[in-house]
Write a protein that holds these residues in place. Sequence first.
Motif, PDB file in Angstrom:
ATOM      1  N   HIS A 134       0.813  -1.213   0.000  1.00 20.80           N
ATOM      2  CA  HIS A 134       0.000   0.000   0.000  1.00 20.80           C
ATOM      3  C   HIS A 134       0.850   1.268   0.000  1.00 20.80           C
ATOM      4  N   GLY A 135       2.139   1.133  -0.285  1.00 21.22           N
ATOM      5  CA  GLY A 135       3.001   2.306  -0.443  1.00 21.22           C
ATOM      6  C   GLY A 135       3.676   2.790   0.830  1.00 21.22           C
ATOM      7  N   ILE A 136       3.588   2.021   1.924  1.00 22.27           N
ATOM      8  CA  ILE A 136       4.226   2.401   3.185  1.00 22.27           C
ATOM      9  C   ILE A 136       5.508   1.594   3.321  1.00 22.27           C
ATOM     10  N   THR A 137       6.644   2.308   3.321  1.00 22.16           N
ATOM     11  CA  THR A 137       7.940   1.625   3.391  1.00 22.16           C
ATOM     12  C   THR A 137       8.806   2.242   4.490  1.00 22.16           C
ATOM     13  N   PRO A 138       9.696   1.407   5.087  1.00 23.69           N
ATOM     14  CA  PRO A 138      10.603   1.944   6.113  1.00 23.69           C
ATOM     15  C   PRO A 138      11.641   2.877   5.486  1.00 23.69           C
ATOM     16  N   MET A 170      16.798   4.618  17.101  1.00 24.73           N
ATOM     17  CA  MET A 170      15.947   4.461  18.273  1.00 24.73           C
ATOM     18  C   MET A 170      14.524   4.049  17.880  1.00 24.73           C
ATOM     19  N   GLN A 171      14.043   4.588  16.763  1.00 23.83           N
ATOM     20  CA  GLN A 171      12.712   4.259  16.271  1.00 23.83           C
ATOM     21  C   GLN A 171      12.712   4.381  14.750  1.00 23.83           C
ATOM     22  N   LYS A 172      12.204   3.334  14.079  1.00 26.08           N
ATOM     23  CA  LYS A 172      12.153   3.348  12.616  1.00 26.08           C
ATOM     24  C   LYS A 172      11.151   4.390  12.124  1.00 26.08           C
ATOM     25  N   GLY A 173      11.482   4.974  10.996  1.00 29.46           N
ATOM     26  CA  GLY A 173      10.568   5.904  10.338  1.00 29.46           C
ATOM     27  C   GLY A 173       9.995   5.262   9.089  1.00 29.46           C
ATOM     28  N   TYR A 174       8.892   5.833   8.605  1.00 35.16           N
ATOM     29  CA  TYR A 174       8.218   5.274   7.437  1.00 35.16           C
ATOM     30  C   TYR A 174       7.764   6.384   6.495  1.00 35.16           C
ATOM     31  N   THR A 175       7.727   6.040   5.208  1.00 37.10           N
ATOM     32  CA  THR A 175       7.195   6.961   4.203  1.00 37.10           C
ATOM     33  C   THR A 175       5.944   6.346   3.598  1.00 37.10           C
TER      34      THR A 175
END
Length: 190
Positions: A134-138, A170-175
Amino acid sequence: MQDNKHDEQLHDEQLQQETESLEQPSQDCDCTMEDSTNEALQTQIAELKEQYVRAYADFENTKKRLERDKDQALEYAYERIAKDLLPSIDALEIALKSIQDSKTNAEHTDSILSKIEEGIALTLENLLKSLAKHGITPIATDGAFDPNFHDAILQVESPEHNTGDIVAVMQKGYTYKERVLRPSMVSIAK
């Protein structure tokens, strides 16, 4: 001669009367034509008004239907992603049940823990695949710090890294389709 004059006068009078009588009906005819033309125009105006009212009503109905469809589309926009996430929820519920079962059956704890670890790893993998679908990637966190995608929480001394490189996450981000949903929280080398 007088008779001739008299005859001419009579003749002129007769002609005048006939002319007047011919003119009179033509005036009536003009009025009748004007009346029929007015009636035709009034009928045409009434028809055009009716067409306008119907077209306006159709427009309003279409507008309402499109608004309702838009609201419904927004309301159910997340249905596809929700369906794709359900298997991950099922897998997590199975892992939780396995943990609860391991508490009652202490002799198989090691094998149960390895199965739970394997199940959680597979669940996470499935969850990330569903999100990627659905287009959400790390956001990548190897390499240099990028303020567009990362939030620097700490700066640490690190002889193995260049200044400005990411040392720890510390915490993964997503686009989401090129837009940052949440930046990665990282520590960077001084």
